[in-house]
Design an enzyme around this catalytic site. Structure first.
Site: not given
Length: 295
Positions: A162, A167, A208, A227
């Site tokens: 993730h 990111h 997010e 993700s």
């Protein structure tokens, strides 16, 4: 976000110098003593790290590298269908390895020449203001462990897949990285805990779990969606609402489930104009007014 998810696996530094990650009984790795020892060792790498020092390397096993390789290849297929063009541009610029887990120091070396961002290792809970505040300095807090091998396409907490696939690929985009910076500046500017929470919720529903209209399709740019092997297939069927600062800053979310309410930007420019301008200028008073108007 990360700081909330870590309540499910708090980290304890004991008087003898050992570090213990407390996994919940429902965690896939709870009954696996080898995995638990790996989690403890990897968390320990971050405990004494100081900003500016090289990030200690995690000695990943072949099984752990295999999980990364499997998930990376499957997510790449889905990104070609569901990820925004700007996210895919960032991923191409960054060039993460597909066959092994990159060290966080390696990710920093790839990322810094592109947008100036570097990673910081997180052993566990990062205070809210610290987590968001360092974004203003071009740093991103990240865990280093990887999910349990029994469920390679699932993790109850943010892991290195993730943190890096979600990111770092976004942080390799100049335009998305600029938004991360602005979020950090906003977190530093606001004073009350309520205003900080409002800023963090805007981050949650954008960087997010943000979605965006692109060439007639609904595409994802949020790291949480991009993700997640399962959630990336489901997000188009959720309750999709227009971008609304007041609503995003006051909407409750459950981090343990797929996000059933998402907010759509009409374009990247729209996201920058609405959310970017908000983070660039917000203060406690403007946030209080937005929160009041949405109740």
């Amino acid at each position: 976000m990360f700081e909330e998810a870590q309540y499910f696996a708090p980290v304890e530094s004991r008087s003898d110098g050992s570090v213990v990650v407390e996994l919940a009984a429902s965690h896939p790795g709870f009954a696996d003593p080898v995995y638990r020892e790996r989690r403890n060792a990897i968390a320990g790498l971050a405990v004494n790290h100081r900003r500016g020092e090289p990030i200690p390397a995690a000695e990943y096993t072949e099984r752990e590298h295999g999980i990364w390789s499997l998930v990376t290849k499957e997510l790449a297929i889905k990104h070609a269908i569901y990820a925004t063009a700007e996210y895919r541009h960032g991923a191409a610029r960054l060039g993460l390895p597909e066959d092994r887990i990159p060290q966080l120091e390696e990710v920093s070396r790839l990322l810094e020449p592109l947008t100036g961002f570097r990673y910081l290792p997180a052993a566990g809970l990062v205070p809210l203001r610290d987590f968001y505040g360092v974004l203003a300095d071009g740093y991103f807090h990240s865990t280093q462990y990887i999910r349990h091998h029994s469920v390679p396409f699932y993790t109850p907490e943010p892991d290195v897949i993730h943190e890096v696939i979600g990111h770092a690929n976004a942080l390799a985009s100049d335009r998305y990285a600029a938004l991360y910076h602005l979020a950090g500046e906003a977190a530093r500017r606001v004073e009350s805990d309520e205003a900080l929470e409002f800023v963090s919720k805007i981050f949650w529903f954008t960087l997010e779990f943000g979605v965006m209209a692109e060439k007639g399709e609904l595409m994802a740019y949020g790291a949480g969606i991009l993700s997640s092997y399962g959630e990336i297939e489901e997000f188009r069927g959720m309750d999709i609402r227009p971008l609304d600062l007041g609503a995003m800053g006051t909407t409750h979310y459950d981090i343990t489930k797929y996000q059933d309410v998402l907010f759509r930007a009409d374009s990247l420019e729209h996201l920058e104009d609405v959310v970017g301008d908000f983070w660039a200028t917000c203060d406690d008073d403007t946030i209080a007014k937005l929160a009041h108007s949405s109740t």
